[in-house]
Design a protein around this motif. Structure first.
Motif, short mmCIF file in Angstrom:
data_model
loop_
_atom_site.label_atom_id
_atom_site.label_comp_id
_atom_site.label_asym_id
_atom_site.label_seq_id
_atom_site.Cartn_x
_atom_site.Cartn_y
_atom_site.Cartn_z
N GLN A 504 0.83 -1.21 0.00
CA GLN A 504 0.00 0.00 0.00
C GLN A 504 0.86 1.26 0.00
OE1 GLN A 504 -2.78 -0.50 3.34
NE2 GLN A 504 -4.38 -1.13 1.90
N ILE A 514 -0.53 -6.73 5.27
CA ILE A 514 -1.54 -5.78 5.72
C ILE A 514 -2.79 -6.54 6.15
CG2 ILE A 514 -2.92 -3.78 5.04
CD1 ILE A 514 -0.79 -3.62 2.62
N THR A 515 -3.31 -6.21 7.31
CA THR A 515 -4.61 -6.70 7.77
C THR A 515 -5.45 -5.48 8.14
OG1 THR A 515 -3.68 -8.77 8.61
CG2 THR A 515 -5.84 -8.13 9.43
N THR A 516 -6.63 -5.38 7.58
CA THR A 516 -7.46 -4.20 7.79
C THR A 516 -8.92 -4.60 7.88
OG1 THR A 516 -8.12 -2.06 6.85
CG2 THR A 516 -7.61 -3.82 5.29
N SER A 517 -9.70 -3.78 8.58
CA SER A 517 -11.15 -3.96 8.60
C SER A 517 -11.85 -3.00 7.65
CB SER A 517 -11.68 -3.77 10.03
OG SER A 517 -11.35 -2.48 10.52
N ASN A 518 -11.09 -2.17 6.95
CA ASN A 518 -11.66 -1.27 5.96
C ASN A 518 -12.15 -2.07 4.77
OD1 ASN A 518 -11.11 1.05 7.46
ND2 ASN A 518 -9.03 1.19 6.62
N GLY A 521 -10.34 0.18 -0.24
CA GLY A 521 -8.98 0.69 -0.14
C GLY A 521 -8.23 0.53 -1.44
N VAL A 706 -8.61 -8.65 4.58
CA VAL A 706 -9.71 -7.75 4.93
C VAL A 706 -10.68 -8.51 5.83
CG1 VAL A 706 -11.56 -6.28 4.09
CG2 VAL A 706 -9.47 -6.52 2.74
#
Length: 787
Positions: A504, A514-518, A521, A706
């Motif tokens: 990113q 990367i670990t995201t709750s979005n 992106g 995600v």
């Protein structure tokens, strides 16, 4: 007064002893014929006494054979090694930049086998960096090696002051003679061994079996004291020899077989300081140069008998024996003289024998007539061929060359041809009366195996970790439909984990995990490989758990496109076009046609979908789709010196999910129309450090996960509890599993006892303390540690 006869006899004995000492050759001298010429038939060879095999293929310091030592005496002090050495680092593969070629217009090189004892070849550069500060030549020679062996090398190329700025190419450089020096047998200080240093135990020459101890050779490293340059990196200059380093060589008394390999040293690169690159010695991308020597025949030294009235007495003395020599005088008196080696001794005595000596018949030696046959001369690759020697005459040694770079010293070898082509085979047979070569032009014809009709898996679990025909979810199908079946071929025979990365941050080109709750992106697909570009990029999207019918993901991509050109010729700036919105499409649950499964396609079996995945958790399976991004990737190293590219040459991927209630992971794949690995998908992102190290790499890996929002965010009461779980600190994780208002050890016990029920019935994200997308024992441990 002493007895005169005794005195005279003693004097004669002393004279005779002196004559014997003068006539007996020292142990190290060459036998000499009576006409003053050396005997070419005596074996002057012996194995090297002071050589030793290299201790490891990499992370070693090496000495060079040059009288003046290394050109850049920097590695020892900087890397903790001896003075006047180079450090072989070779952590990142390093087999795609450096090539050995006999034609400067063929920079990717070829395998050359020559019988010429002198010649010219070049070390070229096609890598993303575009230049190497210094080139080191590895010369390996098969034993036995004669004492009078020598090798002369003259190198010519560009030199400059290496920059301490990472990957900076030179701006001021000049063409020089790097080295002009002769080397001898004593310079072969390494070996005998069957491999050359690099990212692993690499063969010394194409076609060699490194497990065959009979192929072992002695090694020396020669600092050529000049670098090489890739013309595309210096577009404003016309480089001599297209920037390749020129090597003129000549051998004296090479009786066996020699091989050349190149190594590149750089001061400051992405891979660090030291030697990282060498020529590829195997597969169809191989390059190398070998020289077949001229076997030294073995004959017997001769002695001429004079025809005068004085006869020369000939005595042949066996090694470590005692020599009995008649003295002069009317009475034969014999003196015993110790000797140390087999020698022919001649002494002149007065006698009344006839002036014509008896004639000893010369034994007839059958002349050599070299010939051979093969059990098969045509077939599909891989083609094993049994060669059979049919030479007549007394043979002492054999040397075969199979035309594809392979060689053997066996009498009746078996050689397997792995690449389609027509090959010329030769056999050198050596005997006591010389050597003879038999060559059969275009003897072996190898064809490509018939390509079976591909079996395309339309849905369900992907059948193999590689060699798959994969459908893409795009409405338009694949951008490059070479097989006319709506698929891409995924080969990945050679790992392919060190070229493409997901990130990113455009400044972190070697990727991020990367670990995201979005749920929306952007990420980028980048390239740092030696080839430097992929003609097309693909995304693999994997989703676990129960997927709702209204699940959707929207993908929009932007990047460069071009028409792929011939093998390993990168697109130029004027051939590429940036396309904003190369793909703009929405995909649904129905596009997740592959799975359920735990692993994803890669060069290694059972390869994880994301970092930290429990590969034994059969409850955590994924549905998979492949999406053609419809744009290519250009590595930043490949475009050094060119105008800046948008997104540093990467593919921009914008995503947004709807109704993702579980967990999703993105991985990327690189496709090329024509590369050393053939057409197809050959590269993917490495997801973790361990997998990278197992393939000789050093990155921490990359990938994007995600975390979705469960359709019901309110957990229900867990069996044996009286109330639903609660989230005491409001962080989205429900530490109070029994609902009594406090997080304590009772909650840990309940979690442990009901872990499977929770995984099947509760929203995963509310109890996924380690955020790996599943409920497992690690979550229980983390809850315990949080108390």
């Amino acid at each position: 007064m002493p007895d005169s006869k005794h005195t005279t006899l003693t004097f004669l004995i002393l004279i005779l002893l002196l004559a014997v000492v003068l006539l007996v050759a020292p142990a190290g001298a060459e036998p000499v014929q009576t006409n003053g010429t050396s005997s070419i038939g005596v074996d002057q060879t012996q194995e090297l006494k002071d050589s030793a095999a290299l201790p490891a293929p990499r992370h070693i310091f090496i000495n060079v054979a040059n009288d003046a030592g290394v050109k850049y005496n920097l590695d020892g002090a900087a890397l903790g090694g001896p003075d006047n050495t180079y450090y072989i680092k070779a952590d990142n593969g390093g087999l795609n930049e450096l090539h050995i070629t006999s034609d400067v217009n063929a920079p990717y090189g070829q395998v050359t086998t020559s019988g010429a004892q002198s010649g010219t070849f070049y070390v070229s550069n096609t890598g993303g960096r575009g230049s190497d500060d210094d080139i080191i030549l590895l010369v390996s020679v098969k034993g036995p090696i004669p004492d009078d062996f020598s090798f002369h090398v003259k190198s010519s190329g560009y030199t400059w002051t290496p920059s301490t700025v990472m990957n900076a190419n030179p701006t001021e450089y000049h063409y020089v003679t790097g080295v002009d020096e002769t080397f001898t047998k004593s310079d072969l200080i390494y070996g005998p061994q069957t491999w050359k240093p690099g990212s692993g135990d690499l063969p010394l020459y194409y076609g060699q079996d490194i497990n065959d101890a009979s192929t072992a050779q002695y090694l020396m490293f020669i600092d050529l004291k000049a670098g090489n340059m890739k013309p595309a990196t210096f577009p404003n200059d016309t480089l001599i020899n297209n920037g390749a380093l020129k090597i003129d060589y000549s051998f004296t008394n090479l009786n066996t077989f020699a091989a050349f390999n190149g190594y590149a040293w750089c001061l400051s690169t992405t891979q660090g300081q030291g030697i990282t690159w060498t020529n590829q010695p195997f597969t169809d991308a191989a390059s190398g140069y070998t020289v077949t020597g001229i076997p030294r025949p073995t004959t017997t030294a001769t002695t001429t008998v004079p025809t005068s009235a004085q006869t020369t007495a000939i005595t042949t003395v066996p090694t470590s024996a005692q020599t009995t020599v008649p003295t002069t005088g009317p009475t034969a008196v014999y003196t015993t003289v110790p000797t140390t080696r087999a020698t022919t001794i001649a002494t002149t005595v007065s006698t009344s024998v006839p002036t014509t000596p008896p004639v000893t018949p010369t034994p007839t030696v059958q002349p050599l007539v070299t010939n051979f046959t093969a059990n098969v001369t045509a077939g599909q690759s891989p083609l094993p061929v049994q060669f059979n020697d049919t030479t007549t005459g007394a043979v002492q040694s054999y040397f075969w060359q199979f035309g594809d770079g392979g060689a053997s010293f066996d009498q009746n070898p078996v050689h397997t041809y792995t690449t389609a082509g027509t090959y010329t085979v030769s056999l050198v047979a050596s005997g006591s009366n010389g050597a003879q070569v038999k060559t059969i032009e275009r003897y072996i014809n190898v064809t490509v195996p018939a390509t079976p009709t591909p079996t395309v898996t339309m849905a369900g679990q992907i059948p193999n970790h590689y060699h798959n025909y994969l459908h893409v979810a795009n409405d338009e199908g694949p951008r490059f439909d070479s097989y006319n079946n709506g698929t891409y071929y995924q080969g990945q025979d050679n790992g392919g984990l060190n070229a493409v990365w997901l990130t990113q941050n455009l400044s972190t080109v070697q990727g991020q995990k990367i670990t995201t709750s979005n749920k929306s992106g952007t990420f980028y697909m980048m390239d740092t490989g030696g080839r430097g570009w992929e003609d097309d990029g693909l995304v693999m999207l994997a989703v676990n758990g129960t997927i709702p019918d209204d699940f959707k993901v929207h993908i929009r991509t932007s990047g460069y496109t071009w028409t792929p050109i011939s093998k390993n010729l990168r697109p130029t700036i004027d051939q590429i076009t940036y396309v904003d919105g190369a793909l703009d499409e929405t995909f649904t649950k129905d596009d997740l046609i592959y799975g359920p499964q735990l692993w994803r396609p890669a060069g290694a079996a059972n390869y994880p979908i994301y970092d930290g995945q429990n590969m034994t958790d059969t409850n955590n399976t994924f549905r998979i789709m492949f999406i053609d991004l419809r744009a290519g990737v250009i590595g930043s190293n490949t475009t050094a010196g060119s105008p800046p590219l948008q997104n540093n040459g990467g593919i921009r991927v914008d995503y947004s999910f709807e109704n993702l209630t579980t967990f999703a992971a993105f991985d990327i794949y690189g496709y090329c129309k024509d590369s050393n690995a053939g057409e197809g998908i050959s590269w993917t992102n490495a997801v973790n450090t361990f997998s990278q190290i197992s393939h000789g790499q050093a990155s921490i890996g990359s990938g994007l996960c995600v975390i979705g929002v469960p359709s019901s965010t309110a957990p229900i009461t867990i069996p044996s509890a009286t109330h639903p779980p609660t989230d005491p600190n409001g962080d989205g994780l429900y530490e109070d599993l029994n609902g009594d208002g406090a997080a304590d050890f009772n909650d840990v016990v309940l979690f442990f006892n009901q872990m499977d029920w929770i995984a099947d019935n509760e929203p995963v994200t509310t109890f996924d303390f380690n955020k790996n997308g599943s409920i497992d024992f690690d979550d229980v441990v983390l809850l315990f540690n949080m108390l």
